[in-house]
Scaffold this motif. Structure first.
Motif, mmCIF file in Angstrom:
data_model
loop_
_atom_site.group_PDB
_atom_site.id
_atom_site.type_symbol
_atom_site.label_atom_id
_atom_site.label_comp_id
_atom_site.label_asym_id
_atom_site.label_seq_id
_atom_site.Cartn_x
_atom_site.Cartn_y
_atom_site.Cartn_z
ATOM 1 N N SER A 263 0.599 -0.983 0.378
ATOM 2 C CA SER A 263 -0.086 -0.542 0.227
ATOM 3 C C SER A 263 0.614 1.492 -0.102
ATOM 4 N N GLY A 264 0.381 2.283 -0.342
ATOM 5 C CA GLY A 264 1.120 3.794 -0.843
ATOM 6 C C GLY A 264 2.431 3.809 -1.869
ATOM 7 N N ARG A 265 2.774 2.425 -2.779
ATOM 8 C CA ARG A 265 3.631 2.084 -3.337
ATOM 9 C C ARG A 265 3.261 2.762 -5.032
ATOM 10 N N TYR A 266 4.150 2.592 -5.909
ATOM 11 C CA TYR A 266 4.438 2.686 -7.378
ATOM 12 C C TYR A 266 4.158 1.707 -8.152
ATOM 13 N N PHE A 267 3.159 1.577 -9.451
ATOM 14 C CA PHE A 267 3.637 0.158 -9.948
ATOM 15 C C PHE A 267 3.895 0.796 -11.587
ATOM 16 N N SER A 268 4.156 -0.407 -12.080
ATOM 17 C CA SER A 268 4.241 -0.169 -13.966
ATOM 18 C C SER A 268 4.069 -1.029 -14.296
ATOM 19 N N ASN A 269 3.897 -1.417 -15.292
ATOM 20 C CA ASN A 269 3.958 -2.874 -15.603
ATOM 21 C C ASN A 269 3.572 -3.782 -14.435
ATOM 22 N N CYS A 270 2.468 -3.506 -14.165
ATOM 23 C CA CYS A 270 2.250 -4.899 -13.559
ATOM 24 C C CYS A 270 2.668 -5.477 -11.886
ATOM 25 N N ALA A 271 4.127 -4.107 -11.889
ATOM 26 C CA ALA A 271 4.951 -4.752 -10.554
ATOM 27 C C ALA A 271 5.103 -3.293 -10.276
ATOM 28 N N VAL A 272 5.522 -3.581 -8.480
ATOM 29 C CA VAL A 272 6.031 -2.342 -8.039
ATOM 30 C C VAL A 272 7.564 -1.912 -8.424
ATOM 31 N N GLN A 273 7.405 -0.769 -8.406
ATOM 32 C CA GLN A 273 8.406 -0.092 -8.676
ATOM 33 C C GLN A 273 9.256 1.103 -8.498
ATOM 34 N N LYS A 274 10.663 1.721 -8.152
ATOM 35 C CA LYS A 274 10.723 2.372 -7.358
ATOM 36 C C LYS A 274 10.869 3.416 -7.579
ATOM 37 N N VAL A 275 10.986 4.756 -7.111
ATOM 38 C CA VAL A 275 11.031 5.894 -6.704
ATOM 39 C C VAL A 275 11.839 6.727 -6.759
ATOM 40 N N LYS A 276 12.060 8.073 -7.534
ATOM 41 C CA LYS A 276 12.741 8.588 -6.827
ATOM 42 C C LYS A 276 12.462 9.130 -5.476
ATOM 43 N N ALA A 277 13.316 9.659 -4.459
ATOM 44 C CA ALA A 277 13.512 10.555 -3.210
ATOM 45 C C ALA A 277 12.244 11.706 -2.732
ATOM 46 N N LYS A 278 12.488 12.134 -4.407
ATOM 47 C CA LYS A 278 11.381 13.546 -4.293
ATOM 48 C C LYS A 278 9.982 12.732 -4.431
ATOM 49 N N ALA A 279 9.705 11.567 -4.696
ATOM 50 C CA ALA A 279 8.422 10.351 -4.765
ATOM 51 C C ALA A 279 7.870 10.356 -3.805
ATOM 52 N N GLN A 280 8.884 9.942 -2.835
ATOM 53 C CA GLN A 280 8.487 9.542 -1.574
ATOM 54 C C GLN A 280 9.062 10.121 0.297
ATOM 55 N N ASP A 281 9.089 11.328 -0.628
ATOM 56 C CA ASP A 281 9.454 12.513 0.458
ATOM 57 C C ASP A 281 8.701 12.467 1.709
ATOM 58 N N ASP A 282 8.674 12.296 2.596
ATOM 59 C CA ASP A 282 7.986 11.960 3.748
ATOM 60 C C ASP A 282 7.193 13.769 4.455
ATOM 61 N N ALA A 283 7.557 14.201 4.538
ATOM 62 C CA ALA A 283 7.641 15.814 4.413
ATOM 63 C C ALA A 283 6.938 16.171 3.982
ATOM 64 N N VAL A 284 7.300 16.007 2.489
ATOM 65 C CA VAL A 284 6.207 17.048 1.099
ATOM 66 C C VAL A 284 4.986 16.034 1.021
ATOM 67 N N ALA A 285 5.360 14.934 1.031
ATOM 68 C CA ALA A 285 3.640 14.610 1.237
ATOM 69 C C ALA A 285 2.688 14.648 2.034
ATOM 70 N N LYS A 286 3.414 14.839 3.251
ATOM 71 C CA LYS A 286 2.584 15.316 4.400
ATOM 72 C C LYS A 286 1.802 16.858 4.140
ATOM 73 N N LYS A 287 2.598 18.249 3.488
ATOM 74 C CA LYS A 287 2.334 19.204 3.816
ATOM 75 C C LYS A 287 1.669 19.395 2.361
ATOM 76 N N LEU A 288 1.938 18.909 1.201
ATOM 77 C CA LEU A 288 1.285 18.277 0.273
ATOM 78 C C LEU A 288 -0.673 17.824 0.435
ATOM 79 N N TRP A 289 -0.559 17.426 1.251
ATOM 80 C CA TRP A 289 -2.088 16.735 1.905
ATOM 81 C C TRP A 289 -2.616 17.765 2.660
ATOM 82 N N GLU A 290 -2.107 18.926 3.417
ATOM 83 C CA GLU A 290 -2.204 19.931 4.500
ATOM 84 C C GLU A 290 -2.597 20.520 2.915
ATOM 85 N N VAL A 291 -2.314 21.223 2.137
ATOM 86 C CA VAL A 291 -1.998 22.630 1.390
ATOM 87 C C VAL A 291 -3.394 21.933 0.582
#
Ligand code: NAP
Ligand code: NAG
Length: 299
Positions: A263-291
């Motif tokens: 849960s929370g992960r990013y998929f491509s071609n029917c499999a989970v994939q790694k994402v860049k740091a900016k796409a899994q940054d806890d602080a940025v994700a929380k801030k985006l939610w609030e904004v």
């Protein structure tokens, strides 16, 4: 006049056969992995946005075949009802209904009166608000899932919170270049939204996933100018997935058994994939939610 000998005709047929075989193998390769799950969805309700056309409609057909009650949430009534008839026919299920949803209007009813552009509003804020309004229902009906169709282009996105907070300029612009950037930003928001949502949903049996569907030969190009469309059409037909193939990763995230721990992960071609740091940054994700809450009037 041209005369073919029997041998020549044989040779031409052989070459044609080889070309067709190579093309078929190439297309199979292009269309990628398929969702292998046989999960049935009797008694479940699924809401599919963007389902009057493209990947969304192909997804709806598959979900209806699995026995779900499928709600096509589209903005245009005529297009929506036409799609209902088509999805019913293709799936053989009568359990398909239209409900009107304008994701831009959802967003306009929030507290922002200016600023945020339409693409950003629809791609991120509209889906953010829709998800939040449905969260209690989703928890009541658990196990349930939220699947957000992002894009590989999220890799090119960036978030500028100063611009976001002041509502100015973010997501405004008409040139192809600015649309590319806005699209990429909004798709990064889809990935970060899913990242934060998974945390909020821990222990509820509601899980969420974001994904890249592939490069799809859909209606996505209908707003481009004639020249670009003419150029893209043959390229897309050969190199891009058809919409049915384009629905597979969405379906995988929606129905595949045993992916709940992802849960929370990013998929491509029917499999989970790694994402860049900016796409899994806890602080940025929380801030985006609030904004986002502020932008759509939830807080
Ligand atoms: N095609 C690709 O290569 C590709 C690649 C990566 C990611 N994706 C993503 O995949 C998803 C589906 O793309 P697609 O290629 O299937 O696109 P599409 O064929 O253009 O379909 C887009 C859908 O979104 C709907 N929509 C647009 N604005 C809306 C609004 N304000 N309210 C409600 N619905 C609205 C459209 O409805 P109308 O008919 O009323 O406009 C249409 O049903 C998108 O999230 C896209 O970003 C696509
Ligand atoms: C989640 O699912 C498990 C397994 O079905 C169940 O034991 C648990 O009570 C559920 N939790 C909630 C909060 O619904």
């Amino acid at each position: 006049m041209l005369y073919f000998t029997f041998e020549m005709a044989e040779e031409i047929l052989l070459i044609a056969g080889v070309v067709i075989a190579v093309l078929m193998i190439f297309r199979m390769y292009i269309c990628g992995e398929r969702c292998k799950s046989k999960t049935k969805l009797h008694g479940k309700t699924v809401i599919v946005t963007g389902s009057n056309t493209g990947i969304g409609r192909a997804t709806a057909v598959d979900l209806a075949r699995r026995g779900a009650r499928v709600i096509l949430a589209c903005r245009n009534q005529v297009c929506g009802e036409t799609a209902v008839a088509l999805v019913q026919r293709e799936s053989g299920s009568k359990n398909v209904v239209f409900m009107q949803l304008d994701l831009a209007r959802v967003y306009m009813q929030g507290t922002t009166e200016d600023g945020l552009g339409l693409m950003f509003g629809v791609n991120h804020i509209g889906h953010f608000l829709l998800t939040n309004l449905l969260l209690d229902k989703l928890k009541e009906c658990a196990p349930s899932r939220i699947v957000t169709v992002s894009s590989y282009l999220h890799n090119f996105g960036n978030l500028d919170f100063d611009i976001l907070r002041t509502h100015k300029e973010f997501g405004v612009g008409e040139s192809p270049a600015s649309l590319f950037w806005i699209y990429s930003h909004s798709k990064l928001c889809n990935v970060l939204f899913t990242h934060e949502l998974a945390k909020k949903l821990q222990g509820t049996n509601v899980t969420c996933y974001s994904l890249h569907p592939g490069a799809i030969n859909s209606d996505l190009y209908r707003n481009m100018n004639k020249m670009t469309r003419r150029l893209l059409k043959p390229i897309a037909a050969l190199f891009f997935k058809d919409v049915e193939a384009g629905a597979q990763t969405t379906l995988h995230c929606a129905v595949q058994e045993g992916i709940e721990s992802l849960s929370g992960r990013y998929f491509s071609n029917c499999a989970v994939q790694k994402v860049k740091a900016k796409a899994q940054d806890d602080a940025v994700a929380k801030k985006l939610w609030e904004v986002s809450e502020t932008l759509c009037g939830l807080s």
